[in-house]
Design an enzyme around this catalytic site. Structure first.
Site, PDB file in Angstrom:
ATOM      1  N   SER A 180     -22.301  -7.301  21.163  1.00  0.00           N
ATOM      2  CA  SER A 180     -22.491  -6.282  22.197  1.00  0.00           C
ATOM      3  C   SER A 180     -21.159  -5.897  22.827  1.00  0.00           C
ATOM      4  CB  SER A 180     -23.458  -6.895  23.221  1.00  0.00           C
ATOM      5  OG  SER A 180     -23.337  -6.371  24.495  1.00  0.00           O
TER       6      SER A 180
ATOM      7  N   LYS B 204     -12.508 -17.138  34.807  1.00  0.00           N
ATOM      8  CA  LYS B 204     -11.447 -16.273  34.256  1.00  0.00           C
ATOM      9  C   LYS B 204     -10.071 -16.751  34.723  1.00  0.00           C
ATOM     10  CE  LYS B 204     -14.216 -13.503  31.980  1.00  0.00           C
ATOM     11  NZ  LYS B 204     -14.225 -13.473  30.513  1.00  0.00           N
TER      12      LYS B 204
ATOM     13  N   TYR C 187     -17.671 -16.777  38.164  1.00  0.00           N
ATOM     14  CA  TYR C 187     -17.136 -15.899  37.102  1.00  0.00           C
ATOM     15  C   TYR C 187     -15.619 -15.751  37.276  1.00  0.00           C
ATOM     16  CZ  TYR C 187     -16.457 -11.686  34.265  1.00  0.00           C
ATOM     17  OH  TYR C 187     -16.013 -10.773  33.329  1.00  0.00           O
TER      18      TYR C 187
HETATM   19  N1  LIG Z   1     -17.415  -4.985  30.760  1.00  0.00           N
HETATM   20  C1  LIG Z   1     -16.504  -5.222  31.693  1.00  0.00           C
HETATM   21  O1  LIG Z   1     -16.330  -4.435  32.638  1.00  0.00           O
HETATM   22  C2  LIG Z   1     -15.653  -6.456  31.616  1.00  0.00           C
HETATM   23  C3  LIG Z   1     -14.624  -6.588  32.546  1.00  0.00           C
HETATM   24  C4  LIG Z   1     -13.826  -7.719  32.494  1.00  0.00           C
HETATM   25  C5  LIG Z   1     -14.031  -8.685  31.532  1.00  0.00           C
HETATM   26  N2  LIG Z   1     -15.047  -8.539  30.639  1.00  0.00           N
HETATM   27  C6  LIG Z   1     -15.248  -9.608  29.653  1.00  0.00           C
HETATM   28  O2  LIG Z   1     -15.428  -9.054  28.377  1.00  0.00           O
HETATM   29  C7  LIG Z   1     -16.169  -9.963  27.565  1.00  0.00           C
HETATM   30  C8  LIG Z   1     -17.276  -9.197  26.843  1.00  0.00           C
HETATM   31  O3  LIG Z   1     -18.190  -8.708  27.800  1.00  0.00           O
HETATM   32  P1  LIG Z   1     -18.928  -7.301  27.649  1.00  0.00           P
HETATM   33  O4  LIG Z   1     -18.491  -6.468  28.768  1.00  0.00           O
HETATM   34  O5  LIG Z   1     -18.828  -6.797  26.284  1.00  0.00           O
HETATM   35  O6  LIG Z   1     -20.430  -7.768  28.007  1.00  0.00           O
HETATM   36  P2  LIG Z   1     -21.759  -7.892  27.112  1.00  0.00           P
HETATM   37  O7  LIG Z   1     -22.079  -6.584  26.524  1.00  0.00           O
HETATM   38  O8  LIG Z   1     -22.748  -8.554  28.003  1.00  0.00           O
HETATM   39  O9  LIG Z   1     -21.319  -8.886  25.931  1.00  0.00           O
HETATM   40  C9  LIG Z   1     -21.218 -10.266  26.121  1.00  0.00           C
HETATM   41  C10 LIG Z   1     -21.110 -10.949  24.772  1.00  0.00           C
HETATM   42  O10 LIG Z   1     -20.971 -12.363  24.994  1.00  0.00           O
HETATM   43  C11 LIG Z   1     -21.961 -13.067  24.251  1.00  0.00           C
HETATM   44  N3  LIG Z   1     -22.442 -14.208  25.012  1.00  0.00           N
HETATM   45  C12 LIG Z   1     -22.865 -14.220  26.312  1.00  0.00           C
HETATM   46  N4  LIG Z   1     -23.292 -15.431  26.658  1.00  0.00           N
HETATM   47  C13 LIG Z   1     -23.153 -16.223  25.553  1.00  0.00           C
HETATM   48  C14 LIG Z   1     -23.438 -17.583  25.284  1.00  0.00           C
HETATM   49  N5  LIG Z   1     -23.948 -18.383  26.215  1.00  0.00           N
HETATM   50  N6  LIG Z   1     -23.195 -18.052  24.036  1.00  0.00           N
HETATM   51  C15 LIG Z   1     -22.679 -17.251  23.083  1.00  0.00           C
HETATM   52  N7  LIG Z   1     -22.367 -15.955  23.277  1.00  0.00           N
HETATM   53  C16 LIG Z   1     -22.609 -15.438  24.502  1.00  0.00           C
HETATM   54  C17 LIG Z   1     -23.080 -12.060  24.023  1.00  0.00           C
HETATM   55  O11 LIG Z   1     -23.725 -12.327  22.794  1.00  0.00           O
HETATM   56  P3  LIG Z   1     -25.239 -12.879  22.633  1.00  0.00           P
HETATM   57  O12 LIG Z   1     -26.060 -12.258  23.698  1.00  0.00           O
HETATM   58  O13 LIG Z   1     -25.587 -12.514  21.232  1.00  0.00           O
HETATM   59  O14 LIG Z   1     -25.072 -14.337  22.811  1.00  0.00           O
HETATM   60  C18 LIG Z   1     -22.345 -10.740  23.920  1.00  0.00           C
HETATM   61  O15 LIG Z   1     -21.971 -10.485  22.595  1.00  0.00           O
HETATM   62  C19 LIG Z   1     -16.689 -11.050  28.520  1.00  0.00           C
HETATM   63  O16 LIG Z   1     -15.877 -12.193  28.398  1.00  0.00           O
HETATM   64  C20 LIG Z   1     -16.497 -10.424  29.886  1.00  0.00           C
HETATM   65  O17 LIG Z   1     -16.314 -11.390  30.894  1.00  0.00           O
HETATM   66  C21 LIG Z   1     -15.863  -7.451  30.658  1.00  0.00           C
END
Ligand SMILES: NC(=O)c1ccc[n+]([C@@H]2O[C@H](COP(=O)([O-])OP(=O)(O)OC[C@H]3O[C@@H](n4cnc5c(N)ncnc54)[C@H](OP(=O)(O)O)[C@@H]3O)[C@@H](O)[C@H]2O)c1
Length: 264
Positions: free
Chosen positions: A15, A158, A154
């Site tokens: 995702s 980080k 969270y």
């Molecule tokens: N979007 C933002 O604004 C933002 C900002 C700063 C940092 N980030 C970071 O970017 C990264 C990706 O996030 P995203 O925004 O793409 O969110 P997302 O769409 O919710 O994706 C999160 C991903 O992490 C996996 N995941 C979550 N919990 C897990 C677990 N317990 N075990 C294994 N896999 C797990 C999910 O896969 P499954 O559900 O298949 O397990 C999914 O593929 C994260 O580290 C997040 O903290 C995002």
């Protein structure tokens, strides 16, 4: 570093930013390893990659499960002679006050976002060293640089990633293992929907800031460019990224803003 024919392992590939990284790495013709919990989605992505004539292996596991991680790492090392790039992207956010979140929630978020990445790194590093080098790409956050309401654990997870991987970068210079810290601001993914509330259930609301944020595809393009250019740390997003600099250079103003901000 060019990604063509390189072995790239992406966690959280099902995702958002991880899926966008998968697509960007397909465009670069990398050899892919993808992980997440959703095995069905991983297999769909595998089919997509194979249709393009690309190698793609699927390793589903839960980041809070050390045994599952150990087994997957062993199998990855058995199947692949090298790992060139490891993208620590899998993670979960939070929408709960520190006073209301039970300690179990704090531990769960730390296990998912921090210890999961650390465990995979420790298992894979000896191979990276033996092969002459590699790259760890760590998807941190701008809240790896400052605290923010409703995100205490969270933000802590980080900050922990920043501390661990900044230290590791310094330790691994001679081994040619480099670290790219990626600090996104607001990226349009399901991160806020999937964020955990005080009772451990998903928040299930897309925050306005995220809906209007940078696209995950654009974010992935910037990350790939930073890998190519051997960057050590990048900030990705819109105006919200300025908060990092406000905290650093005008901390008084930062503390005022962050105490009044709408955190959703
Ligand atoms: N979007 C933002 O604004 C933002 C900002 C700063 C940092 N980030 C970071 O970017 C990264 C990706 O996030 P995203 O925004 O793409 O969110 P997302 O769409 O919710 O994706 C999160 C991903 O992490 C996996 N995941 C979550 N919990 C897990 C677990 N317990 N075990 C294994 N896999 C797990 C999910 O896969 P499954 O559900 O298949 O397990 C999914 O593929 C994260 O580290 C997040 O903290 C995002």
């Amino acid at each position: 570093m060019q990604l063509t024919h390189k072995v790239v392992w992406i966690t959280g590939a099902t995702s958002g930013i991880g899926e966008a990284m998968f697509k960007a790495c397909c465009d670069e013709k990398a050899r892919l390893i993808i992980s997440g919990r959703n095995a069905d989605k991983l297999r769909l992505l595998q089919t997509e990659a194979r249709t393009k004539g690309l190698e793609c292996a699927v390793f589903p596991f839960e980041l809070t499960d050390p045994e599952g991680i150990a087994k997957s790492c062993q199998e990855v090392l058995r199947q692949f002679d090298r790992i060139d790039v490891l993208v620590h992207n899998g993670g979960v956010s939070q929408r709960a006050l520190a006073t209301e979140a039970p300690i179990a929630l704090d531990r769960h978020i730390m296990e998912t976002n921090f210890f999961g990445a650390v465990a995979i790194t420790k298992a894979i590093l000896p191979r990276m060293v033996a092969q002459g080098g590699g790259k760890l790409v760590v998807i941190s956050s701008i809240v790896g640089k400052f605290g923010f309401p409703l995100r205490s654990a969270y933000a802590a997870s980080k900050h922990a990633l920043q501390g661990f991987f900044d230290s590791l970068r310094a330790e691994m210079v001679r081994e040619n293992v480099s670290v790219l810290m990626v600090c996104p601001g607001k990226i349009a993914t399901n991160i806020s929907k999937n964020a955990l509330t005080k009772d451990g259930t998903a928040y299930n609301i897309s925050d306005k800031g995220h809906i209007n944020g940078m696209t995950a595809d654009r974010c992935a393009q910037i990350i790939v460019k930073a890998i190519r250019k051997e960057k050590k740390e990048i900030f990705v997003g819109g105006k919200e990224v300025l908060m990092v600099y406000i905290k650093r250079f005008i901390p008084g103003l930062f503390f005022k803003i962050v105490s009044k901000v709408n955190p959703t």
